[in-house]
Write an enzyme that holds these catalytic residues in place. Sequence first.
Site, mmCIF file in Angstrom:
data_model
loop_
_atom_site.group_PDB
_atom_site.id
_atom_site.type_symbol
_atom_site.label_atom_id
_atom_site.label_comp_id
_atom_site.label_asym_id
_atom_site.label_seq_id
_atom_site.Cartn_x
_atom_site.Cartn_y
_atom_site.Cartn_z
ATOM 1 N N ARG A 39 0.819 -1.210 0.000
ATOM 2 C CA ARG A 39 0.000 0.000 0.000
ATOM 3 C C ARG A 39 0.856 1.265 0.000
ATOM 4 O O ARG A 39 0.450 2.288 -0.564
ATOM 5 C CB ARG A 39 -0.946 -0.015 1.199
ATOM 6 C CG ARG A 39 -2.132 -0.954 1.002
ATOM 7 C CD ARG A 39 -3.005 -1.029 2.222
ATOM 8 N NE ARG A 39 -4.249 -1.728 1.924
ATOM 9 C CZ ARG A 39 -5.039 -2.259 2.843
ATOM 10 N NH1 ARG A 39 -4.705 -2.169 4.129
ATOM 11 N NH2 ARG A 39 -6.155 -2.873 2.501
ATOM 12 N N LYS A 204 -16.656 -16.553 4.930
ATOM 13 C CA LYS A 204 -18.100 -16.644 5.143
ATOM 14 C C LYS A 204 -18.906 -16.233 3.922
ATOM 15 O O LYS A 204 -18.625 -15.227 3.282
ATOM 16 C CB LYS A 204 -18.501 -15.754 6.325
ATOM 17 C CG LYS A 204 -17.896 -16.173 7.651
ATOM 18 C CD LYS A 204 -18.355 -15.246 8.768
ATOM 19 C CE LYS A 204 -17.783 -15.662 10.115
ATOM 20 N NZ LYS A 204 -18.232 -14.748 11.202
ATOM 21 N N GLY A 354 -7.329 -6.818 -0.152
ATOM 22 C CA GLY A 354 -7.435 -7.619 1.063
ATOM 23 C C GLY A 354 -6.503 -8.814 1.082
ATOM 24 O O GLY A 354 -5.333 -8.737 0.703
ATOM 25 N N GLY A 378 -12.580 -4.300 0.842
ATOM 26 C CA GLY A 378 -13.929 -3.942 1.255
ATOM 27 C C GLY A 378 -14.560 -2.926 0.330
ATOM 28 O O GLY A 378 -15.732 -3.041 -0.053
#
Length: 397
Positions: A39, A204, A354, A378
Amino acid sequence: MRSLDDLLAEGVSGRRVFLRTDLNVPLDKTTRAITDDGRIRASLPTLQALRDAGARVVVAAHLGRPKGAPDPQFSLAPVADRLGELLGTAVPLAADVAGEDAQAKAAARADGDVLLLENVRFEAAETSKDDAERGALADRLAALADVYVDDAFGAVHRKHASVYDVAQRLPRYAGRLVARELEVLRTLTTDPQRPYVVVLGGSKVSDKLAVIEALLPKVDRLLVGGGMCFTFLKAQGHEVGRSLLEADQVDTCRRLLDEAGDRIVLPVDVVCAGEFSADAPTTTVAVDAIPAAQLGLDVGPRTVELFAGDLRGARTVFWNGPMGVFELAPFAAGTEGVARAVAAVDGLSVVGGGDSAAAVRQLGLDESAFGHISTGGGASLEFLEGRDLPGLAVLED
């Protein structure tokens, strides 16, 4: 939306530029050494362009999740050191976010100089839900600069003071990283070349349900791996042992499978172990033969071949989420195999930030082989879901 090039054309020599970047890098818990500077490196094109044009740059960023107060373990000191190394010049770190030291150091900057403010989340107002509280901090931050540039794509889905409120108080522009992210994501949502294949992993189903619903009508194939695949496998009638399972999502997965037909592709084999450990003995089994006492922790080699077959002919690919627990060597092969297949795509290949971006670097893969590696997992997902992102909306105003 005005761009950095628009700002540079206007002229920034001698002007104070408030640059919001995403420098939220992982640190070793013991040494506080940066373990992945991706980043920081992604922030350099905008930062260097401003320096070259003679701007006096005040950089704001966050790190981790401090509790709205100064905390040494979340200080941006290691980031300031690494940023200085990459820029080839000293980057001083203000001792506060928008207090006396930040004001003094900002006032002392010369043309082409860079100042890094301390972690903006050391101020509770940064993440406050109260508009007035965020606004008060934004007033203090805006007083440090004449112009606002947002290059923190990984934070544009947050209605935070340094992302949203400061931008309302100054002339505002999108940095090069934000502009590139938008260009790529708009391609994925408006006119992707086909076949268009999406690869989703992670833990998930509930975390990815909205993006699955949004993308299914647009994709030719949706390849599902990671811990989330076991809820889909359960929906197909398979027993999944002690693997991660969201029982309340089984009916939803069954509906998605019925609606999508063969467009959703699930694993055909998985790597299992009795415990979550790098030393645990592993077995590779078909998805209809997962032992009751075992956990599925990676997709197997037949699944990698299956997924690679769908990726081989794709012209557009979006990948978000690892195929297994790639941080542990026995369960990294699935993610590496799929990542290599994504990198080999003859077309646009997008890594959705991510853990996927972290996996590319941790596994030592060639970053240049991918068309685009997002810095905001996200934010990327929320954009693809069709949500309004506050940090982008304020730039559009």
